[in-house]
Design a protein around this motif. Sequence first.
Motif, PDB file in Angstrom:
ATOM      1  N   THR A   1      10.343  28.147 -34.499  1.00  0.00           N
ATOM      2  CA  THR A   1       9.466  29.065 -35.224  1.00  0.00           C
ATOM      3  C   THR A   1       9.408  30.365 -34.440  1.00  0.00           C
ATOM      4  O   THR A   1       9.662  30.389 -33.233  1.00  0.00           O
ATOM      5  CB  THR A   1       8.042  28.487 -35.357  1.00  0.00           C
ATOM      6  OG1 THR A   1       7.471  28.390 -34.050  1.00  0.00           O
ATOM      7  CG2 THR A   1       8.039  27.137 -36.049  1.00  0.00           C
ATOM      8  N   SER A   2       9.065  31.435 -35.103  1.00  0.00           N
ATOM      9  CA  SER A   2       8.996  32.736 -34.446  1.00  0.00           C
ATOM     10  C   SER A   2       8.013  32.696 -33.275  1.00  0.00           C
ATOM     11  O   SER A   2       8.290  33.227 -32.198  1.00  0.00           O
ATOM     12  CB  SER A   2       8.587  33.803 -35.454  1.00  0.00           C
ATOM     13  OG  SER A   2       8.537  35.060 -34.831  1.00  0.00           O
ATOM     14  N   GLU A   3       6.892  32.057 -33.478  1.00  0.00           N
ATOM     15  CA  GLU A   3       5.873  31.962 -32.427  1.00  0.00           C
ATOM     16  C   GLU A   3       6.391  31.192 -31.214  1.00  0.00           C
ATOM     17  O   GLU A   3       6.213  31.609 -30.069  1.00  0.00           O
ATOM     18  CB  GLU A   3       4.626  31.278 -32.996  1.00  0.00           C
ATOM     19  CG  GLU A   3       3.488  31.177 -32.013  1.00  0.00           C
ATOM     20  CD  GLU A   3       2.281  30.507 -32.652  1.00  0.00           C
ATOM     21  OE1 GLU A   3       2.100  29.292 -32.396  1.00  0.00           O
ATOM     22  OE2 GLU A   3       1.547  31.186 -33.387  1.00  0.00           O
ATOM     23  N   ARG A   4       7.053  30.061 -31.460  1.00  0.00           N
ATOM     24  CA  ARG A   4       7.581  29.236 -30.359  1.00  0.00           C
ATOM     25  C   ARG A   4       8.706  29.963 -29.624  1.00  0.00           C
ATOM     26  O   ARG A   4       8.803  29.921 -28.407  1.00  0.00           O
ATOM     27  CB  ARG A   4       8.075  27.887 -30.898  1.00  0.00           C
ATOM     28  CG  ARG A   4       8.677  26.982 -29.860  1.00  0.00           C
ATOM     29  CD  ARG A   4       7.635  26.470 -28.882  1.00  0.00           C
ATOM     30  NE  ARG A   4       8.284  25.644 -27.878  1.00  0.00           N
ATOM     31  CZ  ARG A   4       7.979  25.675 -26.598  1.00  0.00           C
ATOM     32  NH1 ARG A   4       7.006  26.437 -26.156  1.00  0.00           N
ATOM     33  NH2 ARG A   4       8.628  24.917 -25.746  1.00  0.00           N
ATOM     34  N   LYS A   5       9.571  30.646 -30.379  1.00  0.00           N
ATOM     35  CA  LYS A   5      10.671  31.410 -29.779  1.00  0.00           C
ATOM     36  C   LYS A   5      10.124  32.478 -28.841  1.00  0.00           C
ATOM     37  O   LYS A   5      10.580  32.610 -27.700  1.00  0.00           O
ATOM     38  CB  LYS A   5      11.535  32.045 -30.874  1.00  0.00           C
ATOM     39  CG  LYS A   5      12.583  32.993 -30.349  1.00  0.00           C
ATOM     40  CD  LYS A   5      13.365  33.637 -31.464  1.00  0.00           C
ATOM     41  CE  LYS A   5      12.446  34.356 -32.398  1.00  0.00           C
ATOM     42  NZ  LYS A   5      13.076  35.000 -33.520  1.00  0.00           N
TER      43      LYS A   5
ATOM     44  N   HIS B   1       9.342  43.221 -20.324  1.00  0.00           N
ATOM     45  CA  HIS B   1       9.450  42.623 -18.985  1.00  0.00           C
ATOM     46  C   HIS B   1      10.481  43.316 -18.096  1.00  0.00           C
ATOM     47  O   HIS B   1      10.682  42.917 -16.955  1.00  0.00           O
ATOM     48  CB  HIS B   1       9.810  41.138 -19.093  1.00  0.00           C
ATOM     49  CG  HIS B   1       8.703  40.282 -19.616  1.00  0.00           C
ATOM     50  ND1 HIS B   1       7.610  39.945 -18.866  1.00  0.00           N
ATOM     51  CD2 HIS B   1       8.519  39.710 -20.833  1.00  0.00           C
ATOM     52  CE1 HIS B   1       6.800  39.188 -19.583  1.00  0.00           C
ATOM     53  NE2 HIS B   1       7.328  39.033 -20.783  1.00  0.00           N
ATOM     54  N   GLN B   2      11.177  44.332 -18.641  1.00  0.00           N
ATOM     55  CA  GLN B   2      12.222  45.053 -17.908  1.00  0.00           C
ATOM     56  C   GLN B   2      13.350  44.117 -17.464  1.00  0.00           C
ATOM     57  O   GLN B   2      13.846  44.172 -16.340  1.00  0.00           O
ATOM     58  CB  GLN B   2      11.633  45.805 -16.707  1.00  0.00           C
ATOM     59  CG  GLN B   2      10.752  46.988 -17.092  1.00  0.00           C
ATOM     60  CD  GLN B   2      11.563  48.063 -17.808  1.00  0.00           C
ATOM     61  OE1 GLN B   2      12.399  48.725 -17.202  1.00  0.00           O
ATOM     62  NE2 GLN B   2      11.328  48.235 -19.106  1.00  0.00           N
ATOM     63  N   ILE B   3      13.768  43.229 -18.372  1.00  0.00           N
ATOM     64  CA  ILE B   3      14.875  42.303 -18.140  1.00  0.00           C
ATOM     65  C   ILE B   3      16.067  42.782 -18.962  1.00  0.00           C
ATOM     66  O   ILE B   3      15.979  42.870 -20.198  1.00  0.00           O
ATOM     67  CB  ILE B   3      14.518  40.852 -18.558  1.00  0.00           C
ATOM     68  CG1 ILE B   3      13.268  40.358 -17.841  1.00  0.00           C
ATOM     69  CG2 ILE B   3      15.705  39.920 -18.339  1.00  0.00           C
ATOM     70  CD1 ILE B   3      13.385  40.203 -16.347  1.00  0.00           C
ATOM     71  N   PRO B   4      17.197  43.093 -18.323  1.00  0.00           N
ATOM     72  CA  PRO B   4      18.381  43.522 -19.077  1.00  0.00           C
ATOM     73  C   PRO B   4      18.942  42.388 -19.949  1.00  0.00           C
ATOM     74  O   PRO B   4      19.066  41.245 -19.493  1.00  0.00           O
ATOM     75  CB  PRO B   4      19.390  43.903 -17.997  1.00  0.00           C
ATOM     76  CG  PRO B   4      18.607  44.000 -16.730  1.00  0.00           C
ATOM     77  CD  PRO B   4      17.418  43.130 -16.888  1.00  0.00           C
ATOM     78  N   VAL B   5      19.259  42.717 -21.181  1.00  0.00           N
ATOM     79  CA  VAL B   5      19.938  41.789 -22.082  1.00  0.00           C
ATOM     80  C   VAL B   5      21.324  42.363 -22.311  1.00  0.00           C
ATOM     81  O   VAL B   5      21.480  43.493 -22.754  1.00  0.00           O
ATOM     82  CB  VAL B   5      19.179  41.616 -23.414  1.00  0.00           C
ATOM     83  CG1 VAL B   5      19.972  40.732 -24.369  1.00  0.00           C
ATOM     84  CG2 VAL B   5      17.793  41.033 -23.168  1.00  0.00           C
TER      85      VAL B   5
ATOM     86  N   ASN C   1       9.349  34.363 -23.576  1.00  0.00           N
ATOM     87  CA  ASN C   1       8.404  35.051 -22.701  1.00  0.00           C
ATOM     88  C   ASN C   1       8.278  34.310 -21.367  1.00  0.00           C
ATOM     89  O   ASN C   1       8.256  34.925 -20.301  1.00  0.00           O
ATOM     90  CB  ASN C   1       7.039  35.173 -23.382  1.00  0.00           C
ATOM     91  CG  ASN C   1       6.109  36.086 -22.634  1.00  0.00           C
ATOM     92  OD1 ASN C   1       6.454  37.224 -22.337  1.00  0.00           O
ATOM     93  ND2 ASN C   1       4.932  35.592 -22.316  1.00  0.00           N
ATOM     94  N   GLN C   2       8.218  32.973 -21.416  1.00  0.00           N
ATOM     95  CA  GLN C   2       8.152  32.172 -20.196  1.00  0.00           C
ATOM     96  C   GLN C   2       9.381  32.404 -19.316  1.00  0.00           C
ATOM     97  O   GLN C   2       9.259  32.537 -18.099  1.00  0.00           O
ATOM     98  CB  GLN C   2       8.056  30.676 -20.534  1.00  0.00           C
ATOM     99  CG  GLN C   2       6.676  30.194 -20.856  1.00  0.00           C
ATOM    100  CD  GLN C   2       6.687  28.696 -21.034  1.00  0.00           C
ATOM    101  OE1 GLN C   2       7.043  28.194 -22.093  1.00  0.00           O
ATOM    102  NE2 GLN C   2       6.300  27.986 -19.996  1.00  0.00           N
TER     103      GLN C   2
ATOM    104  N   VAL D   1      13.462  39.002 -29.005  1.00  0.00           N
ATOM    105  CA  VAL D   1      13.933  38.825 -27.629  1.00  0.00           C
ATOM    106  C   VAL D   1      14.133  40.184 -26.968  1.00  0.00           C
ATOM    107  O   VAL D   1      13.763  40.381 -25.810  1.00  0.00           O
ATOM    108  CB  VAL D   1      15.243  37.993 -27.597  1.00  0.00           C
ATOM    109  CG1 VAL D   1      15.846  37.971 -26.207  1.00  0.00           C
ATOM    110  CG2 VAL D   1      14.991  36.578 -28.094  1.00  0.00           C
ATOM    111  N   LEU D   2      14.692  41.127 -27.709  1.00  0.00           N
ATOM    112  CA  LEU D   2      14.899  42.467 -27.163  1.00  0.00           C
ATOM    113  C   LEU D   2      13.567  43.159 -26.854  1.00  0.00           C
ATOM    114  O   LEU D   2      13.435  43.834 -25.831  1.00  0.00           O
ATOM    115  CB  LEU D   2      15.738  43.309 -28.117  1.00  0.00           C
ATOM    116  CG  LEU D   2      17.189  42.859 -28.297  1.00  0.00           C
ATOM    117  CD1 LEU D   2      17.888  43.707 -29.348  1.00  0.00           C
ATOM    118  CD2 LEU D   2      17.935  42.895 -26.987  1.00  0.00           C
ATOM    119  N   GLU D   3      12.573  42.967 -27.718  1.00  0.00           N
ATOM    120  CA  GLU D   3      11.249  43.534 -27.450  1.00  0.00           C
ATOM    121  C   GLU D   3      10.644  42.942 -26.187  1.00  0.00           C
ATOM    122  O   GLU D   3      10.081  43.664 -25.354  1.00  0.00           O
ATOM    123  CB  GLU D   3      10.321  43.308 -28.647  1.00  0.00           C
ATOM    124  CG  GLU D   3      10.625  44.184 -29.835  1.00  0.00           C
ATOM    125  CD  GLU D   3       9.764  43.859 -31.052  1.00  0.00           C
ATOM    126  OE1 GLU D   3       8.719  43.183 -30.897  1.00  0.00           O
ATOM    127  OE2 GLU D   3      10.150  44.277 -32.155  1.00  0.00           O
TER     128      GLU D   3
END
Length: 161
Positions: free
Chosen positions: A68-72, A106-110, A77-78, A99-101
């Motif tokens: 689900t969107s919430e679980r994803k 979090h300033q994590i490169p994708v 986020n974790q 995921v990109l948002e």
Amino acid sequence: MYTVALQKLIDKMSLENCTPDVDISQKVINQSEVNRPALQLAGFFEHFDSTRIQIIGNVEEAYIHQLTSERKIDVMNQIMECKIPCLVYCRDIEPDKDVLELANRHQIPVLRSHKTTSSFMAEVIRWLNVELAPRISIHGVLVDVFGEGVLIMGESGIGKS
């Protein structure tokens, strides 16, 4: 401990940066092993090594897609709260906008690769093993004595030559 600049990895592996707003100038890799976060996507974080590059392939993406969107959002986020060095999508998989948002927050490169997951993993592990290999400097001179090589080692400037 040696490190490799993330930008060098991006250049070497021809990766596409899907998060251009994330500052990667100070990001470094210090671990040659990688991780496919299947167990973390299911919520299991015990023994999670957050210093490794995290790789998303077809299997992980299929699992993410059925959440689900919430679980994803919760599980991604974790993962990103662990301050992973980067998240790499293989096989030209398009990262989800949620995921990109999160990555931007979090300033994590994708990053994205066109390679298959297995070939990308093998190539990046091999390259990082070389880049992160321990090294030492030894002062010495090699001389030929009647066809045999003789190595003379010692401190710099003591007269080995």
